[in-house]
Write a protein that holds these residues in place. Structure first.
Motif, PDB file in Angstrom:
ATOM      1  N   ALA A 260       0.832  -1.205   0.000  1.00  0.00           N
ATOM      2  CA  ALA A 260       0.000   0.000   0.000  1.00  0.00           C
ATOM      3  C   ALA A 260       0.866   1.255   0.000  1.00  0.00           C
ATOM      4  N   ILE A 261       1.966   1.247   0.770  1.00  0.00           N
ATOM      5  CA  ILE A 261       2.879   2.399   0.781  1.00  0.00           C
ATOM      6  C   ILE A 261       3.510   2.578  -0.592  1.00  0.00           C
ATOM      7  N   GLU A 262       3.977   1.486  -1.185  1.00  0.00           N
ATOM      8  CA  GLU A 262       4.593   1.570  -2.512  1.00  0.00           C
ATOM      9  C   GLU A 262       3.614   2.123  -3.535  1.00  0.00           C
ATOM     10  N   LYS A 263       2.337   1.742  -3.425  1.00  0.00           N
ATOM     11  CA  LYS A 263       1.319   2.255  -4.348  1.00  0.00           C
ATOM     12  C   LYS A 263       1.137   3.765  -4.161  1.00  0.00           C
ATOM     13  N   VAL A 264       1.063   4.209  -2.920  1.00  0.00           N
ATOM     14  CA  VAL A 264       0.931   5.645  -2.637  1.00  0.00           C
ATOM     15  C   VAL A 264       2.121   6.401  -3.241  1.00  0.00           C
ATOM     16  N   LEU A 265       3.320   5.884  -3.033  1.00  0.00           N
ATOM     17  CA  LEU A 265       4.522   6.552  -3.545  1.00  0.00           C
ATOM     18  C   LEU A 265       4.569   6.527  -5.071  1.00  0.00           C
ATOM     19  N   ARG A 266       4.281   5.373  -5.645  1.00  0.00           N
ATOM     20  CA  ARG A 266       4.319   5.237  -7.108  1.00  0.00           C
ATOM     21  C   ARG A 266       3.309   6.177  -7.777  1.00  0.00           C
ATOM     22  N   ASP A 267       2.093   6.210  -7.225  1.00  0.00           N
ATOM     23  CA  ASP A 267       1.023   7.028  -7.817  1.00  0.00           C
ATOM     24  C   ASP A 267       1.051   8.471  -7.338  1.00  0.00           C
ATOM     25  N   GLN A 268       1.947   8.782  -6.403  1.00  0.00           N
ATOM     26  CA  GLN A 268       2.011  10.107  -5.771  1.00  0.00           C
ATOM     27  C   GLN A 268       0.624  10.509  -5.270  1.00  0.00           C
ATOM     28  N   ASP A 269      -0.003   9.556  -4.599  1.00  0.00           N
ATOM     29  CA  ASP A 269      -1.407   9.670  -4.229  1.00  0.00           C
ATOM     30  C   ASP A 269      -1.599  10.144  -2.792  1.00  0.00           C
ATOM     31  N   VAL A 270      -1.195  11.376  -2.543  1.00  0.00           N
ATOM     32  CA  VAL A 270      -1.496  12.035  -1.278  1.00  0.00           C
ATOM     33  C   VAL A 270      -2.158  13.367  -1.605  1.00  0.00           C
ATOM     34  N   THR A 271      -2.950  13.831  -0.691  1.00  0.00           N
ATOM     35  CA  THR A 271      -3.646  15.109  -0.872  1.00  0.00           C
ATOM     36  C   THR A 271      -3.092  16.105   0.127  1.00  0.00           C
ATOM     37  N   THR A 272      -2.886  17.332  -0.331  1.00  0.00           N
ATOM     38  CA  THR A 272      -2.434  18.401   0.555  1.00  0.00           C
ATOM     39  C   THR A 272      -3.600  19.332   0.822  1.00  0.00           C
ATOM     40  N   VAL A 273      -3.837  19.621   2.092  1.00  0.00           N
ATOM     41  CA  VAL A 273      -4.801  20.645   2.487  1.00  0.00           C
ATOM     42  C   VAL A 273      -4.020  21.714   3.237  1.00  0.00           C
ATOM     43  N   PHE A 274      -4.570  22.916   3.269  1.00  0.00           N
ATOM     44  CA  PHE A 274      -3.863  24.041   3.876  1.00  0.00           C
ATOM     45  C   PHE A 274      -4.674  24.637   5.011  1.00  0.00           C
ATOM     46  N   GLN A 275      -4.035  24.742   6.164  1.00  0.00           N
ATOM     47  CA  GLN A 275      -4.633  25.337   7.357  1.00  0.00           C
ATOM     48  C   GLN A 275      -4.065  26.743   7.507  1.00  0.00           C
ATOM     49  N   PRO A 276      -4.916  27.783   7.520  1.00  0.00           N
ATOM     50  CA  PRO A 276      -4.373  29.128   7.677  1.00  0.00           C
ATOM     51  C   PRO A 276      -3.734  29.342   9.047  1.00  0.00           C
ATOM     52  N   ILE A 277      -2.641  30.063   9.058  1.00  0.00           N
ATOM     53  CA  ILE A 277      -1.981  30.499  10.287  1.00  0.00           C
ATOM     54  C   ILE A 277      -2.326  31.981  10.425  1.00  0.00           C
ATOM     55  N   VAL A 278      -3.051  32.300  11.482  1.00  0.00           N
ATOM     56  CA  VAL A 278      -3.650  33.627  11.620  1.00  0.00           C
ATOM     57  C   VAL A 278      -3.068  34.358  12.831  1.00  0.00           C
ATOM     58  N   ARG A 279      -2.789  35.651  12.649  1.00  0.00           N
ATOM     59  CA  ARG A 279      -2.398  36.510  13.772  1.00  0.00           C
ATOM     60  C   ARG A 279      -3.673  36.790  14.572  1.00  0.00           C
ATOM     61  N   LEU A 280      -3.686  36.389  15.824  1.00  0.00           N
ATOM     62  CA  LEU A 280      -4.910  36.446  16.628  1.00  0.00           C
ATOM     63  C   LEU A 280      -5.429  37.861  16.849  1.00  0.00           C
ATOM     64  N   ASN A 281      -4.551  38.816  17.091  1.00  0.00           N
ATOM     65  CA  ASN A 281      -5.041  40.163  17.419  1.00  0.00           C
ATOM     66  C   ASN A 281      -5.586  40.920  16.217  1.00  0.00           C
ATOM     67  N   SER A 282      -5.208  40.513  15.001  1.00  0.00           N
ATOM     68  CA  SER A 282      -5.686  41.260  13.834  1.00  0.00           C
ATOM     69  C   SER A 282      -6.481  40.410  12.835  1.00  0.00           C
ATOM     70  N   GLY A 283      -6.358  39.089  12.928  1.00  0.00           N
ATOM     71  CA  GLY A 283      -7.023  38.220  11.963  1.00  0.00           C
ATOM     72  C   GLY A 283      -6.252  38.095  10.657  1.00  0.00           C
ATOM     73  N   GLU A 284      -5.088  38.731  10.571  1.00  0.00           N
ATOM     74  CA  GLU A 284      -4.269  38.669   9.360  1.00  0.00           C
ATOM     75  C   GLU A 284      -3.750  37.247   9.146  1.00  0.00           C
ATOM     76  N   ILE A 285      -3.840  36.771   7.901  1.00  0.00           N
ATOM     77  CA  ILE A 285      -3.292  35.457   7.560  1.00  0.00           C
ATOM     78  C   ILE A 285      -1.802  35.614   7.305  1.00  0.00           C
ATOM     79  N   LEU A 286      -1.011  34.927   8.129  1.00  0.00           N
ATOM     80  CA  LEU A 286       0.448  34.990   7.995  1.00  0.00           C
ATOM     81  C   LEU A 286       0.958  33.981   6.980  1.00  0.00           C
TER      82      LEU A 286
END
Length: 124
Positions: free
Chosen positions: A40-66
């Motif tokens: 299963a690991i070899e299949k993931v690596l061969r197919d490059q079958d991972v998904t990337t999601v992005f979690q915003p990192i936010v400055r708490l006092n201003s709400g600005e996305i860093l």
């Protein structure tokens, strides 16, 4: 002596023995029957079958996305139920570095493709 030719020479006998995989550990070769997990690991690596999601990192006092933290998710149709399972299996199969490189590469490529503002944060 060329390492690539040495490994090719060492692996050659295994090419005619179905069901066995040559496994490199500490510079020596041994044979092993591939487990469901390693396949299963070899299949993931061969197919490059991972998904990337992005979690915003936010400055708490201003709400600005860093920036954004890149998080990897395993394939939905795989035996891996979480990123922890995926990375633990890769470590157990000796493929953790390969998985890390795949995840980092996909995170960087997707971050650039999406044009997200700020910095990219990667957990290593």
């Amino acid at each position: 002596m060329n390492i690539a030719s040495t490994r090719s020479d060492a692996i050659a006998p295994y090419a005619t023995r179905p069901g066995l995989l040559p496994c490199w550990q500490n510079g020596t070769i041994s044979e092993s029957v591939p487990s469901e997990q390693s396949c299963a690991i070899e299949k993931v690596l061969r197919d490059q079958d991972v998904t990337t999601v992005f979690q915003p990192i936010v400055r708490l006092n201003s709400g600005e996305i860093l920036g954004y933290e890149a998080l990897t998710r395993p394939p939905a149709d795989s035996t891996f139920t979480s990123p922890v399972d995926l990375f633990a299996a890769a470590a157990q199969c000796g493929a953790l570095t390969r998985l890390d490189l795949l995840c980092c590469g996909k995170a960087i490529a997707n971050f650039l493709r999406l044009g997200l503002p700020g910095r990219l944060f990667l957990n290593m």
